[in-house]
Scaffold this active site. Structure first.
Site, PDB file in Angstrom:
ATOM      1  N   THR A 118      30.412 -53.697 -58.802  1.00 30.06           N
ATOM      2  CA  THR A 118      28.970 -53.247 -59.341  1.00 30.06           C
ATOM      3  C   THR A 118      29.125 -53.127 -60.900  1.00 30.06           C
ATOM      4  O   THR A 118      29.902 -53.350 -61.461  1.00 30.06           O
ATOM      5  CB  THR A 118      28.515 -52.155 -58.317  1.00 30.06           C
ATOM      6  OG1 THR A 118      29.675 -51.043 -58.727  1.00 30.06           O
ATOM      7  CG2 THR A 118      28.377 -52.203 -57.167  1.00 30.06           C
ATOM      8  N   VAL A 144      27.575 -49.900 -62.838  1.00 29.58           N
ATOM      9  CA  VAL A 144      28.011 -48.607 -63.460  1.00 29.58           C
ATOM     10  C   VAL A 144      29.335 -48.205 -63.022  1.00 29.58           C
ATOM     11  O   VAL A 144      30.045 -47.535 -64.058  1.00 29.58           O
ATOM     12  CB  VAL A 144      26.763 -47.701 -62.859  1.00 29.58           C
ATOM     13  CG1 VAL A 144      27.042 -46.274 -63.419  1.00 29.58           C
ATOM     14  CG2 VAL A 144      25.538 -48.051 -63.233  1.00 29.58           C
ATOM     15  N   CYS A 145      29.749 -48.370 -61.644  1.00 29.74           N
ATOM     16  CA  CYS A 145      31.117 -47.966 -61.278  1.00 29.74           C
ATOM     17  C   CYS A 145      32.150 -48.318 -62.188  1.00 29.74           C
ATOM     18  O   CYS A 145      32.907 -47.384 -62.362  1.00 29.74           O
ATOM     19  CB  CYS A 145      31.380 -48.671 -59.981  1.00 29.74           C
ATOM     20  SG  CYS A 145      30.034 -48.131 -58.734  1.00 29.74           S
ATOM     21  N   PRO A 146      32.461 -49.661 -62.669  1.00 29.92           N
ATOM     22  CA  PRO A 146      33.537 -49.898 -63.593  1.00 29.92           C
ATOM     23  C   PRO A 146      33.654 -48.808 -64.854  1.00 29.92           C
ATOM     24  O   PRO A 146      34.649 -48.451 -65.485  1.00 29.92           O
ATOM     25  CB  PRO A 146      33.445 -51.200 -63.884  1.00 29.92           C
ATOM     26  CG  PRO A 146      32.095 -51.777 -63.770  1.00 29.92           C
ATOM     27  CD  PRO A 146      31.511 -50.804 -62.549  1.00 29.92           C
ATOM     28  N   ILE A 180      34.975 -45.646 -64.019  1.00 30.89           N
ATOM     29  CA  ILE A 180      36.398 -45.931 -63.318  1.00 30.89           C
ATOM     30  C   ILE A 180      37.122 -45.819 -64.730  1.00 30.89           C
ATOM     31  O   ILE A 180      38.393 -45.149 -64.973  1.00 30.89           O
ATOM     32  CB  ILE A 180      36.557 -46.991 -62.559  1.00 30.89           C
ATOM     33  CG1 ILE A 180      36.223 -46.569 -61.213  1.00 30.89           C
ATOM     34  CG2 ILE A 180      38.379 -47.246 -62.506  1.00 30.89           C
ATOM     35  CD1 ILE A 180      35.765 -47.875 -60.265  1.00 30.89           C
TER      36      ILE A 180
END
Length: 181
Positions: free
Chosen positions: A48, A50-52, A55
């Protein structure tokens, strides 16, 4: 939803770490503390947008968390193989060298109370857990707004002082010392 003062569920779950080999049934036991704090953060879904960013942001602070005796643990409702594929597809994610819980049955997300009922993915939730496996801090964002990993580190610093910390307090600053009347 579990909150401050609740115990982190002592579940053993599939985990994926690194990019050198396919997942082979590795697990993580969340009941084990080894005398360390835990920073457990969930993102909704691999592959997806935003997730990276989150992380990579948390991964860049892994050493800072380790300096504070805190273990960084990421999680989503994806499988270990999806985690592996995503890490292999992105050099920045490949460098985010900490365990990624593969909670594809949503067992932990459900126990924590952070599962979006419509999307059946976890909210962007962060839990700071003390060495006794007691939750000391929780933040939860909706699916479309990323977090500030630096703020998680600031809150961990404040919690570890065991003192009264004022608004916007940062490590090294004075804590509050009320005078008894």
């Amino acid at each position: 939803m579990l909150t401050v003062g609740d115990k982190l569920p002592a579940l053993t779950l599939p985990v994926q770490q690194g990019t050198s080999a396919l997942p082979a049934g590795e697990t993580i036991d969340l009941g084990q503390t080894n005398g360390k704090w835990k920073i457990l953060f969930y993102w909704p879904k691999d592959f997806t947008f935003v997730c990276p960013t989150e992380i990579v942001g948390y991964g860049s602070l892994k050493g800072d968390f380790a300096d504070r005796d805190a273990e960084l643990i990421g999680a989503s409702t994806d499988t270990a193989h999806v985690h592996f594929a995503w890490r292999r597809s992105d050099p920045e994610l490949a460098q985010a060298d900490f365990p990624w819980v593969a909670d594809n049955g949503a067992k932990l997300a459900e126990a924590l109370g952070i599962l979006d009922k419509d999307e059946h993915v976890a909210y962007r939730a962060t839990f700071i857990v003390d060495p006794d496996n007691v939750i000391q801090h929780v933040t939860v964002n909706g699916l479309n707004v990323g977090r500030n990993p630096q703020e998680t580190l600031r809150v961990l610093d404040a919690l570890q002082t065991d003192e009264l910390c004022p608004c916007n307090w940062s490590k090294g600053e004075e804590t509050l010392h009320p005078i008894a009347a």
